[in-house]
Enzyme design. Structure first.
Site, PDB file in Angstrom:
ATOM      1  N   SER A  98       0.804  -1.180  -0.013  1.00  6.73           N
ATOM      2  CA  SER A  98       0.242   0.302  -0.002  1.00  6.73           C
ATOM      3  C   SER A  98       0.388   1.183   0.187  1.00  6.73           C
ATOM      4  O   SER A  98       0.235   2.221   0.235  1.00  6.73           O
ATOM      5  CB  SER A  98      -0.585  -0.269   1.747  1.00  6.73           C
ATOM      6  OG  SER A  98      -0.566  -0.875   2.482  1.00  6.73           O
ATOM      7  N   GLY A  99       2.072   1.122   0.392  1.00  6.87           N
ATOM      8  CA  GLY A  99       3.068   2.135  -0.074  1.00  6.87           C
ATOM      9  C   GLY A  99       3.454   3.192  -1.358  1.00  6.87           C
ATOM     10  O   GLY A  99       2.649   2.644  -2.370  1.00  6.87           O
ATOM     11  N   ASP A 100       3.666   4.779  -1.096  1.00  9.23           N
ATOM     12  CA  ASP A 100       3.870   5.082  -2.449  1.00  9.23           C
ATOM     13  C   ASP A 100       4.968   3.874  -3.409  1.00  9.23           C
ATOM     14  O   ASP A 100       4.429   4.526  -4.445  1.00  9.23           O
ATOM     15  CB  ASP A 100       4.829   6.166  -1.710  1.00  9.23           C
ATOM     16  CG  ASP A 100       3.695   7.587  -2.029  1.00  9.23           C
ATOM     17  OD1 ASP A 100       2.222   7.202  -1.989  1.00  9.23           O
ATOM     18  OD2 ASP A 100       4.387   8.490  -2.253  1.00  9.23           O
ATOM     19  N   LYS A 117      18.161   2.418 -15.231  1.00  8.92           N
ATOM     20  CA  LYS A 117      17.977   3.821 -16.976  1.00  8.92           C
ATOM     21  C   LYS A 117      18.565   3.814 -17.631  1.00  8.92           C
ATOM     22  O   LYS A 117      19.734   3.541 -17.756  1.00  8.92           O
ATOM     23  CB  LYS A 117      18.335   5.303 -16.079  1.00  8.92           C
ATOM     24  CG  LYS A 117      17.854   5.439 -14.449  1.00  8.92           C
ATOM     25  CD  LYS A 117      17.058   7.025 -14.364  1.00  8.92           C
ATOM     26  CE  LYS A 117      16.571   7.332 -13.001  1.00  8.92           C
ATOM     27  NZ  LYS A 117      15.325   7.489 -13.146  1.00  8.92           N
ATOM     28  N   HIS A 146      23.095   6.877  -6.745  1.00  8.82           N
ATOM     29  CA  HIS A 146      22.437   7.112  -7.702  1.00  8.82           C
ATOM     30  C   HIS A 146      24.038   7.633  -7.958  1.00  8.82           C
ATOM     31  O   HIS A 146      24.415   7.097  -9.194  1.00  8.82           O
ATOM     32  CB  HIS A 146      22.091   7.544  -7.735  1.00  8.82           C
ATOM     33  CG  HIS A 146      20.117   7.483  -7.101  1.00  8.82           C
ATOM     34  ND1 HIS A 146      20.157   6.090  -7.205  1.00  8.82           N
ATOM     35  CD2 HIS A 146      19.178   7.587  -6.317  1.00  8.82           C
ATOM     36  CE1 HIS A 146      18.775   5.889  -6.268  1.00  8.82           C
ATOM     37  NE2 HIS A 146      18.282   7.313  -6.021  1.00  8.82           N
ATOM     38  N   ARG A 155      15.091  20.790 -13.338  1.00  5.71           N
ATOM     39  CA  ARG A 155      15.080  18.430 -12.591  1.00  5.71           C
ATOM     40  C   ARG A 155      15.779  18.001 -14.051  1.00  5.71           C
ATOM     41  O   ARG A 155      15.402  17.864 -15.198  1.00  5.71           O
ATOM     42  CB  ARG A 155      13.375  18.151 -12.646  1.00  5.71           C
ATOM     43  CG  ARG A 155      13.344  16.341 -13.046  1.00  5.71           C
ATOM     44  CD  ARG A 155      12.071  15.766 -12.514  1.00  5.71           C
ATOM     45  NE  ARG A 155      12.657  14.416 -12.055  1.00  5.71           N
ATOM     46  CZ  ARG A 155      12.847  13.571 -13.346  1.00  5.71           C
ATOM     47  NH1 ARG A 155      11.216  14.190 -14.447  1.00  5.71           N
ATOM     48  NH2 ARG A 155      12.485  11.749 -13.263  1.00  5.71           N
ATOM     49  N   TYR A 178      25.660  14.493 -26.555  1.00 10.68           N
ATOM     50  CA  TYR A 178      25.962  15.327 -27.826  1.00 10.68           C
ATOM     51  C   TYR A 178      27.508  15.805 -27.049  1.00 10.68           C
ATOM     52  O   TYR A 178      27.525  15.376 -25.516  1.00 10.68           O
ATOM     53  CB  TYR A 178      25.003  16.583 -26.904  1.00 10.68           C
ATOM     54  CG  TYR A 178      24.399  17.430 -26.465  1.00 10.68           C
ATOM     55  CD1 TYR A 178      22.996  17.194 -25.086  1.00 10.68           C
ATOM     56  CD2 TYR A 178      25.099  18.079 -25.705  1.00 10.68           C
ATOM     57  CE1 TYR A 178      23.424  17.614 -24.233  1.00 10.68           C
ATOM     58  CE2 TYR A 178      24.997  19.557 -24.522  1.00 10.68           C
ATOM     59  CZ  TYR A 178      23.883  19.072 -23.893  1.00 10.68           C
ATOM     60  OH  TYR A 178      24.063  19.171 -22.839  1.00 10.68           O
ATOM     61  N   LEU A 179      28.055  16.533 -27.996  1.00 16.73           N
ATOM     62  CA  LEU A 179      29.182  16.763 -27.407  1.00 16.73           C
ATOM     63  C   LEU A 179      29.546  17.963 -28.583  1.00 16.73           C
ATOM     64  O   LEU A 179      28.883  18.605 -29.634  1.00 16.73           O
ATOM     65  CB  LEU A 179      30.284  15.365 -28.398  1.00 16.73           C
ATOM     66  CG  LEU A 179      31.812  15.619 -28.293  1.00 16.73           C
ATOM     67  CD1 LEU A 179      32.173  15.688 -27.594  1.00 16.73           C
ATOM     68  CD2 LEU A 179      32.481  14.961 -29.678  1.00 16.73           C
ATOM     69  N   ARG A 206      19.565  27.959  -8.559  1.00 14.68           N
ATOM     70  CA  ARG A 206      20.013  27.549  -9.045  1.00 14.68           C
ATOM     71  C   ARG A 206      21.138  27.024  -7.748  1.00 14.68           C
ATOM     72  O   ARG A 206      22.645  25.974  -8.158  1.00 14.68           O
ATOM     73  CB  ARG A 206      21.291  28.118  -9.783  1.00 14.68           C
ATOM     74  CG  ARG A 206      20.491  28.620 -11.485  1.00 14.68           C
ATOM     75  CD  ARG A 206      20.797  29.638 -12.454  1.00 14.68           C
ATOM     76  NE  ARG A 206      19.836  29.343 -13.378  1.00 14.68           N
ATOM     77  CZ  ARG A 206      20.056  29.246 -14.555  1.00 14.68           C
ATOM     78  NH1 ARG A 206      21.040  27.984 -14.321  1.00 14.68           N
ATOM     79  NH2 ARG A 206      18.862  29.197 -15.462  1.00 14.68           N
TER      80      ARG A 206
HETATM   81  C1  BG6 Z   1      15.624   8.765  -4.764  1.00 13.90           C
HETATM   82  C2  BG6 Z   1      15.408   9.150  -3.801  1.00 13.90           C
HETATM   83  O1  BG6 Z   1      15.816   7.162  -4.748  1.00 13.90           O
HETATM   84  O2  BG6 Z   1      15.570   8.729  -6.209  1.00 13.90           O
HETATM   85  C3  BG6 Z   1      14.568  10.881  -3.918  1.00 13.90           C
HETATM   86  O3  BG6 Z   1      14.805   9.105  -2.579  1.00 13.90           O
HETATM   87  C4  BG6 Z   1      14.803  11.212  -5.342  1.00 13.90           C
HETATM   88  O4  BG6 Z   1      14.511  11.594  -3.105  1.00 13.90           O
HETATM   89  C5  BG6 Z   1      14.419   9.752  -6.412  1.00 13.90           C
HETATM   90  O5  BG6 Z   1      13.287  12.271  -5.481  1.00 13.90           O
HETATM   91  C6  BG6 Z   1      14.768  10.374  -8.014  1.00 13.90           C
HETATM   92  O6  BG6 Z   1      14.281   9.533  -8.679  1.00 13.90           O
HETATM   93  P1  BG6 Z   1      13.940   9.821  -9.907  1.00 13.90           P
HETATM   94  O7  BG6 Z   1      13.822   8.319 -11.231  1.00 13.90           O
HETATM   95  O8  BG6 Z   1      12.443  10.757 -10.269  1.00 13.90           O
HETATM   96  O9  BG6 Z   1      14.936  10.743 -10.518  1.00 13.90           O
END
Ligand code: BG6
Length: 489
Positions: free
Chosen positions: A14-16, A183, A241, A342, A384-385, A469
């Site tokens: 049920s989590g996000d 990704k 990441h 983003r 891109y380069l 920024r």
């Molecule tokens: C998660 C982090 O691992 O990655 C989050 O806990 C972050 O804070 C998210 O928002 C970002 O993932 P994406 O795939 O939306 O870039």
């Protein structure tokens, strides 16, 4: 194959994460025909819910990635019919034995393969692993467990977690997920390096001036303040990441594409890195900002965040790899929430051309004329380069232009979500994109000392306005190593 079945149990259904990512990814795999013929999906969580309620909940986040795809509604119906729910405690072997019985009913005597996706907070994690492995693991097929970060908050707690997990599971049953590895452009990094002649020979201190790994989000920690305050941006984004991307970027050529060969190289390069020093980190936290009549909250406005929190929501860091290939090359990372955009990207700034004949035509800022390779992981995936080019005409003026591979222009098929790739790999037993325990240890060793120091010395973060920024501290840090952030030019 016809005689075996795969059951996927989402623990914490049920989590996000389950709602937003896991179920939609499973559906996409189903839609693409990637799931085995016999499969069942179980949601497991504490709240009481019927199968119908689970299906209803799940159906709200299912989408057909491409508009108006054929049979989408029909496929959704079929998929939802294979989703079930069981409510139970995470620390109850009895409840997991109930799950075992249910799974057996669905498996109907076939070879049973079981995948558990643990999407639960760290404090219940081990209980759930214990109960799943003791009461609900497969009797005649494989049992695998996908675990999500946080894998501890420093070297010691991470090692304790690994020890606890290994009481119940073998290393090859544990799939530690870092969704950035799923990704498309992160996976493509190795293809770019190892299948093109023109990059790998340049991939060293001899030609590369610096490498930048940049993560920014244009939203804050809204709704996640409770989790976030205990971790901060360094643990949330950098330690996993960005460091994973760095490892893939900087590793030596693996013996083969096998999971162990690749992970061996990643561990090697991580172990060649110097642990982060306090002076090589800049931290900051976002403050409230009003723009266009809208007031954006400060990090500390979140009710779950203590008013005196020093937790960074932004950090910049400089890393060095002490090996022959990378000696002296700064690897700069920058990660922040509540910034102006983003974006995740890798920027590779190449060295100046020795004895450049065109110096005069470039102007005074030679840095602006060096080649830069940008790998934009998201959004608008692109590679891109930047190259120098003569501005057409009778004069001799140089200009920087992009050789540009924009995925949306080149490929019409939509890029799968990272979770699709990773779930499929886990079902197929492909471990290449999952984190091995020695990799995790090496990653924590780089950050643990500095995290301790930041916390013990109560280092106060710089403040930056929501939507800006970022803080100037990031520039000072880069300037120490004669680097300019490529994303701000
Ligand atoms: C998660 C982090 O691992 O990655 C989050 O806990 C972050 O804070 C998210 O928002 C970002 O993932 P994406 O795939 O939306 O870039």
């Amino acid at each position: 194959e016809g005689k075996s079945t795969v059951s996927i149990t989402v623990v914490g259904a049920s989590g996000d994460l389950a709602k937003k990512k896991i179920f939609p990814a499973l559906f996409a795999l189903y839609y693409e025909g990637c799931l085995p013929e016999h499969f069942t999906i179980f949601g497991y969580a504490r709240s009481k819910m019927t199968d119908a309620e689970l299906r209803n909940m799940v159906s709200r986040t299912l989408t057909c990635r491409i508009d108006k795809r054929e049979n989408c509604d029909e496929k959704m119906e079929q998929f939802l019919k294979r989703c079930f729910y069981l409510s139970g405690q995470y620390d109850s072997q009895e409840n997991f034995a109930d799950l075992d019985r249910k799974l057996k009913e669905h498996e109907a005597g076939r070879v049973s393969n079981r995948l558990f996706y643990l999407s639960v907070p760290p404090n219940i994690f081990i209980d759930a692993v214990r109960c799943a492995s003791l009461s609900a693991s497969s009797a005649n097929g494989w049992t695998r467990v996908i675990v999500e970060k946080p894998f501890g908050r420093d070297s010691d707690s991470s090692a304790a977690l690994t020890r606890a997990l290994k009481q119940y599971l073998d290393e090859d049953q544990i799939f530690r997920i870092d969704h950035y590895l799923g990704k498309e452009l992160v996976e493509n990094l190795s293809v770019l390096r190892f299948s093109n002649l023109i990059f790998e020979p340049l991939w060293s201190r001899q030609y590369i001036r610096n490498v930048q790994l940049i993560f920014s989000e244009d939203f804050g920690t809204e709704g996640r303040g409770g989790y976030f305050d205990n971790y901060g941006i360094i643990r949330d984004i950098m330690q996993n990441h960005l460091l994973q991307i760095l490892a893939l970027f900087a590793m030596e050529t693996p013996v083969s594409l096998d999971a162990e060969d690749i992970r061996n190289e990643k561990v090697k390069v991580l172990r060649s890195m110097r642990p982060l020093q306090l002076e090589d980190v800049a931290i900051a936290q976002y403050k409230s900002h009003t723009r266009g009549g809208v007031t954006y909250p400060a990090y500390k406005d979140d009710k779950a965040v203590p008013k005196d929190s020093l937790t960074p929501t932004f950090a910049a860091a400089a890393f060095f790899i002490d090996n022959a290939r990378w000696d002296g090359v700064p690897f700069l990372m920058k990660a922040g929430k509540a910034l102006h955009n983003r974006r995740t990207e890798i920027r590779v700034q190449f060295r100046h051309v020795p004895g450049n004949l065109y110096k005069r035509n470039i102007g005074t800022d030679l840095d602006l004329a060096t080649n830069e390779l940008v790998i934009r992981v998201q959004p608008d995936e692109a590679i891109y380069l930047k190259i120098n080019n003569k501005v057409p005409g009778l004069g001799m003026r140089l200009d920087r232009s992009n050789l540009n591979l924009l995925y949306s222009a080149r490929y019409s098929k939509e890029i799968p979500d990272a979770y699709e790739r990773l779930l499929l790999d886990a079902i197929e037993g492909e471990r290449r994109l999952f984190i091995r325990s020695d990799e995790l240890d090496a990653a924590w060793s780089l950050f643990t000392p500095v995290l301790k120091e930041l916390e013990e010395k109560k280092i106060v973060p710089e403040y930056y306005p929501y939507g800006s920024r970022g803080p100037v501290g990031a520039h000072y840090l880069a300037a120490r190593y004669k680097v300019r952030w490529g994303d701000l030019e």
